[in-house]
Design an enzyme around this catalytic site. Structure first.
Site, PDB file in Angstrom:
ATOM      1  N   GLU A  46       2.759  -1.157  46.316  1.00  0.00           N
ATOM      2  CA  GLU A  46       3.531  -1.093  45.074  1.00  0.00           C
ATOM      3  C   GLU A  46       2.672  -0.613  43.904  1.00  0.00           C
ATOM      4  O   GLU A  46       3.127   0.135  43.059  1.00  0.00           O
ATOM      5  CB  GLU A  46       4.174  -2.452  44.752  1.00  0.00           C
ATOM      6  CG  GLU A  46       5.371  -2.784  45.631  1.00  0.00           C
ATOM      7  CD  GLU A  46       6.468  -1.712  45.597  1.00  0.00           C
ATOM      8  OE1 GLU A  46       6.653  -1.060  44.564  1.00  0.00           O
ATOM      9  OE2 GLU A  46       7.133  -1.506  46.631  1.00  0.00           O
ATOM     10  N   TYR A  91      -4.343   7.264  36.942  1.00  0.00           N
ATOM     11  CA  TYR A  91      -3.956   5.982  36.319  1.00  0.00           C
ATOM     12  C   TYR A  91      -4.847   4.850  36.855  1.00  0.00           C
ATOM     13  O   TYR A  91      -4.395   3.931  37.540  1.00  0.00           O
ATOM     14  CB  TYR A  91      -2.470   5.678  36.569  1.00  0.00           C
ATOM     15  CG  TYR A  91      -1.547   6.732  36.002  1.00  0.00           C
ATOM     16  CD1 TYR A  91      -1.206   6.729  34.643  1.00  0.00           C
ATOM     17  CD2 TYR A  91      -1.046   7.748  36.802  1.00  0.00           C
ATOM     18  CE1 TYR A  91      -0.377   7.706  34.113  1.00  0.00           C
ATOM     19  CE2 TYR A  91      -0.221   8.734  36.273  1.00  0.00           C
ATOM     20  CZ  TYR A  91       0.108   8.700  34.943  1.00  0.00           C
ATOM     21  OH  TYR A  91       0.926   9.669  34.414  1.00  0.00           O
ATOM     22  N   TYR A 127       9.437  -4.171  37.296  1.00  0.00           N
ATOM     23  CA  TYR A 127       9.748  -3.455  38.539  1.00  0.00           C
ATOM     24  C   TYR A 127       8.842  -3.952  39.677  1.00  0.00           C
ATOM     25  O   TYR A 127       9.308  -4.297  40.759  1.00  0.00           O
ATOM     26  CB  TYR A 127       9.563  -1.936  38.355  1.00  0.00           C
ATOM     27  CG  TYR A 127       9.785  -1.191  39.664  1.00  0.00           C
ATOM     28  CD1 TYR A 127      11.046  -0.733  40.015  1.00  0.00           C
ATOM     29  CD2 TYR A 127       8.733  -0.982  40.563  1.00  0.00           C
ATOM     30  CE1 TYR A 127      11.266  -0.094  41.227  1.00  0.00           C
ATOM     31  CE2 TYR A 127       8.941  -0.345  41.778  1.00  0.00           C
ATOM     32  CZ  TYR A 127      10.209   0.094  42.097  1.00  0.00           C
ATOM     33  OH  TYR A 127      10.422   0.713  43.300  1.00  0.00           O
ATOM     34  N   ASP A 145      14.010   1.267  38.395  1.00  0.00           N
ATOM     35  CA  ASP A 145      13.084   2.278  37.872  1.00  0.00           C
ATOM     36  C   ASP A 145      13.864   3.585  37.722  1.00  0.00           C
ATOM     37  O   ASP A 145      15.100   3.590  37.802  1.00  0.00           O
ATOM     38  CB  ASP A 145      11.868   2.451  38.802  1.00  0.00           C
ATOM     39  CG  ASP A 145      12.252   3.083  40.124  1.00  0.00           C
ATOM     40  OD1 ASP A 145      13.462   3.163  40.440  1.00  0.00           O
ATOM     41  OD2 ASP A 145      11.343   3.522  40.860  1.00  0.00           O
ATOM     42  N   CYS A 216      30.895   6.870  45.339  1.00  0.00           N
ATOM     43  CA  CYS A 216      30.172   7.524  44.235  1.00  0.00           C
ATOM     44  C   CYS A 216      31.108   8.308  43.309  1.00  0.00           C
ATOM     45  O   CYS A 216      31.623   9.367  43.670  1.00  0.00           O
ATOM     46  CB  CYS A 216      29.107   8.451  44.809  1.00  0.00           C
ATOM     47  SG  CYS A 216      28.090   9.190  43.521  1.00  0.00           S
TER      48      CYS A 216
END
Ligand code: SF4
Length: 352
Positions: A46, A91, A127, A145, A216
């Site tokens: 994750e 990151y 999240y 997200d 949908c």
């Protein structure tokens, strides 16, 4: 106020979830963190998957598990080694936060199980807390997200314009939670993520093979691809001048300060400012121009190479600079370079 399309979707929630779950069981990708799952594997995957595509993460995940197979080994490692294993994934605060998290978790009597508890760990937002606790402990917390926003706005033909991603997350979290299958939040969340990654893509959603097309509204009205509506972000243009100096088999590099917010202790090509300006005459044109984007920033880096070798006087000045170091080209693999600079340096070494 709940919209009609949302109400219809929630009325059909049981059927919707059945379609989604059956599809997931049959077609999901066999990913290493899904086979023989563990809390540790879930946490690592994750963190790595924040801002990064699955294909990019796969080799990093494999190497990471070999070097740091569990929280205990990770907690005992030194930070430089941890960041080195993350080199190229970007990151880097994620790697540092994972390291801090491992140090905290090994001192707990038992591993926390609720999203609220996980939110206390460094680098864990709503999240990640929902993903970890639903997958590892079956907590009924929906993940929300960019992928989920896309799916939910399409399923309900929601044409509202959101200011940004976080306001869309805030607006759609109640619907995501209402749609969650409380009997199997793990499969539900993974199925929604899988649908966003492999079927309901940003461009060209594969509606004809979508397991939930009959639910949908966006596909029914032919507007799926236009959703979600997010206000365009302002882009910021940044131009940086860098220098490329090789002397006696060593490359001049800048070590980013240990208290810097981004890329602390990592290396990159030095900027052409202060005394280092002396190395390049004002008339020189960039040797190479590199462009990249981070979030809404468009960055152009002009790399200058001096046409003559640095004089003794300049070499002395360089030695007096804080954070500027000569690194032997043969030892570049032993330091941690920022992702783009590592790529460029590997490419440029052959041409210098
Ligand atoms: Fe997405 Fe199309 Fe499936 Fe709707 S039908 S959820 S738009 S892929």
């Amino acid at each position: 106020m709940i919209r009609n399309e949302e109400q219809t979707l929630l009325t059909n929630k049981k059927d919707f979830n059945e379609h989604l779950h059956q599809w997931y069981h049959k077609y999901h990708r066999k990913l290493p963190w899904r086979s023989e799952p563990s809390v540790y594997k879930t946490v690592i995957s994750e963190f790595m998957l924040q801002q990064t595509q699955v294909d990019t993460v796969l080799p990093y995940f494999k190497r990471w598990l070999e070097v740091f197979p569990n929280f205990e080994v990770l907690a005992k490692a030194n930070e430089e080694d941890v960041v080195k294993q993350w080199e190229g994934l970007g990151y880097y605060s994620r790697a540092r936060n994972l390291h801090k998290l491992a140090k905290e978790i090994i001192h707990k009597k038992e591993i926390p199980k609720t999203p609220q508890e996980w939110l206390q760990f460094p680098g864990v937002g709503p999240y990640t807390a929902a993903a970890i606790t639903s997958i590892a402990f079956g907590e009924p917390a929906a993940v929300v997200d960019g992928n989920v926003i896309r799916i939910l706005t399409r399923l309900t033909a929601n044409k509202n314009e959101f200011k940004d991603n976080s306001s869309a997350v805030k607006a759609l979290t109640p619907l995501a939670n209402a749609l969650l299958n409380p009997n199997d939040p793990n499969t539900h969340n993974q199925a929604v993520m899988e649908l966003g990654a492999t079927v309901c893509m940003r461009a060209n959603p594969l509606c004809t093979i979508c397991p939930v097309v009959s639910f949908c509204a966006g596909a029914k009205y032919g507007i799926a691809e236009q959703l979600p509506k997010l206000m365009p972000k302002k882009t910021e243009q940044i131009v940086l001048d860098r220098i490329w100096v090789v002397h006696e088999g060593k490359l001049l590099l800048n070590k980013i300060a240990s208290n810097a917010k981004r890329l602390a202790n990592m290396y990159e090509l030095p900027e052409r400012n202060g005394d280092l300006r002396e190395l390049i005459s004002e008339k020189e044109k960039p040797w190479v121009i590199k462009k990249r984007g981070i979030s809404n920033q468009r960055i152009q880096e002009n790399i200058y190479k001096p046409s003559t070798s640095p004089t003794l006087e300049i070499l002395k000045t360089i030695e007096g600079q804080t954070n500027i170091e000569w690194i032997a080209i043969s030892k570049l693999n032993s330091i941690t370079l920022s992702g783009p600079h590592k790529r460029w340096i590997n490419e440029l070494i052959g041409h210098s």
